[in-house]
Design a protein around this motif. Structure first.
Motif, mmCIF file in Angstrom:
data_model
loop_
_atom_site.group_PDB
_atom_site.id
_atom_site.type_symbol
_atom_site.label_atom_id
_atom_site.label_comp_id
_atom_site.label_asym_id
_atom_site.label_seq_id
_atom_site.Cartn_x
_atom_site.Cartn_y
_atom_site.Cartn_z
ATOM 1 N N TYR A 37 0.865 -1.181 0.000
ATOM 2 C CA TYR A 37 0.000 0.000 0.000
ATOM 3 C C TYR A 37 0.898 1.226 0.000
ATOM 4 C CZ TYR A 37 -3.626 -3.315 1.037
ATOM 5 O OH TYR A 37 -4.490 -4.375 0.945
ATOM 6 N N PHE A 39 1.042 5.538 0.164
ATOM 7 C CA PHE A 39 0.295 6.743 0.543
ATOM 8 C C PHE A 39 1.030 7.951 -0.028
ATOM 9 C CE2 PHE A 39 -2.729 5.967 4.145
ATOM 10 C CZ PHE A 39 -2.574 4.600 4.235
ATOM 11 N N ILE A 58 -2.950 5.071 -2.194
ATOM 12 C CA ILE A 58 -3.994 5.757 -1.420
ATOM 13 C C ILE A 58 -3.639 7.246 -1.342
ATOM 14 C CG2 ILE A 58 -5.129 5.860 0.843
ATOM 15 C CD1 ILE A 58 -4.315 2.879 1.229
ATOM 16 N N GLN A 60 -3.869 10.024 0.420
ATOM 17 C CA GLN A 60 -4.224 10.487 1.760
ATOM 18 C C GLN A 60 -2.975 10.903 2.509
ATOM 19 O OE1 GLN A 60 -6.909 10.875 3.673
ATOM 20 N NE2 GLN A 60 -8.505 10.058 2.337
ATOM 21 N N ASN A 67 -6.771 4.157 9.781
ATOM 22 C CA ASN A 67 -8.137 4.069 9.259
ATOM 23 C C ASN A 67 -8.160 3.726 7.783
ATOM 24 O OD1 ASN A 67 -9.305 4.483 11.664
ATOM 25 N ND2 ASN A 67 -9.822 6.637 11.329
ATOM 26 N N ASN A 68 -7.199 4.259 7.040
ATOM 27 C CA ASN A 68 -7.183 3.947 5.612
ATOM 28 C C ASN A 68 -6.836 2.490 5.350
ATOM 29 O OD1 ASN A 68 -7.686 6.261 3.638
ATOM 30 N ND2 ASN A 68 -6.564 7.198 5.332
ATOM 31 N N HIS A 72 -9.266 -0.650 3.688
ATOM 32 C CA HIS A 72 -8.841 -1.636 2.672
ATOM 33 C C HIS A 72 -8.793 -3.050 3.256
ATOM 34 C CE1 HIS A 72 -7.764 1.983 0.453
ATOM 35 N NE2 HIS A 72 -7.826 1.210 -0.617
#
Ligand SMILES: C[S@@+](CC[C@H](N)C(=O)[O-])C[C@H]1O[C@@H](n2cnc3c(N)ncnc32)[C@H](O)[C@@H]1O
Length: 287
Positions: A37, A39, A58, A60, A67-68, A72
């Motif tokens: 992942y 960011f 992501i 963000q 939370n992200n 997912h």
């Protein structure tokens, strides 16, 4: 990459995706069932998205890491990598206003949808707020004089561009070391505009919940304010004060520090890549 000790089937997070250099290498070392992942809060970074079924980008701020990941469907990961600060793309792109080298509007937002830019800070903050920012984030010795100079100059006309700001502060910059002075001033503004130290603290706190035992936290920082937060958090699980102890006097620490001293680039690496000169890499393992 070595510090992450990548497991082929592991789940990893690159919280500062940027140009995707680190993510590409991570994916190269992950097996077909691994997952990564990324960011980044900068919309420009989205253009570098990597077309790979194991990768999710992501858009963000990493202060919302936990939370992200949960959104997912991820509750625990094997490693988190952070390469803090501004990317070369952001720094070298004149219009973003990060660099003292180019005339541009004083923007400095990493997230271009953010409400506060450097102009807003310079033209609306009180003299005492500016004094605090210049002193704490820029580590400038004459922060009080600088704040006064800015507040006096903006009475005549708002401060909007890089060259205007340099002209205003030139007379109070140490002779022959103007460039370093501007760099420190720009660092202070950038840290405030992007809430960099608050985001870093919130992110570090969430890594405790997000990393599974044995998981690795690898952070590269580029100035002492960031590095101090990272160092303290890895060593003590907090940013200030002593390590917490339980009823029996045993230390309660979320991490084991892997390299006691920060790892820095060799002279040879710095000669190839001058931006590595201030980098400090720290590594910890979740207990
Ligand atoms: C030094 S660069 C990373 C470069 C990257 N390692 C590479 O290989 O290209 C830092 C990146 O992190 C992003 N960034 C910085 N702070 C962030 C935050 N709080 N949340 C999300 N992204 C952030 C910046 O927008 C920038 O693109």
């Amino acid at each position: 990459m070595e510090a992450l000790a990548i497991k082929p089937d592991g789940v990893y997070v690159d919280v500062t995706f940027g140009g995707g250099g680190h993510s590409k290498e991570l994916l190269r070392q992950l097996g077909p069932n691994g997952k990564l992942y990324g960011f980044d809060q900068d919309p420009d970074a989205l253009r570098n998205v990597i077309d790979d079924g194991r990768f999710v980008l992501i858009h963000q701020n990493f202060r919302f890491l936990k939370n992200n990941l949960r959104l997912h469907g991820v509750s625990e990961v094997d490693g988190v990598l952070a390469d803090l600060g501004v990317s070369s793309h952001q720094f070298d792109h004149a219009a973003r206003g990060f660099s003292t080298r180019f005339e541009a509007t004083l923007d400095m937002r990493m997230d271009q949808e953010g409400e506060r830019d450097a102009k807003t800070v310079l033209n609306t903050y009180s003299e005492s707020e500016l004094h605090r920012i210049f002193g704490m984030y820029g580590e400038l010795h004459n922060a009080r004089t600088l704040a006064k100079t800015v507040v006096t100059a903006r009475i005549n006309q708002p401060i909007r561009t890089v060259d205007t700001l340099k002209d205003i502060v030139r007379k109070i910059a140490p002779r022959g070391r103007e460039h370093k002075y501007y760099a420190q001033l720009f660092q202070a503004l950038r840290i405030e505009v992007n809430g960099e130290l608050e985001a870093l603290q919130e992110f570090l706190q969430q890594t405790v919940a997000v990393l599974r035992p044995g998981g690795k936290l690898v952070v590269m920082s580029y100035h002492s304010l960031e590095d101090r937060l990272v160092k303290n958090f890895m060593a003590k699980g907090k940013f200030k004060g002593e390590v917490e102890k339980d009823f029996f006097g045993h230390e309660i620490k979320p991490f084991k520090v892997i390299a006691r001293k920060a790892i820095v680039a060799s002279a040879e690496e710095v000669s190839r890549n001058s931006r590595a000169r201030s980098a400090k890499l720290r590594v910890a393992e979740k207990i």
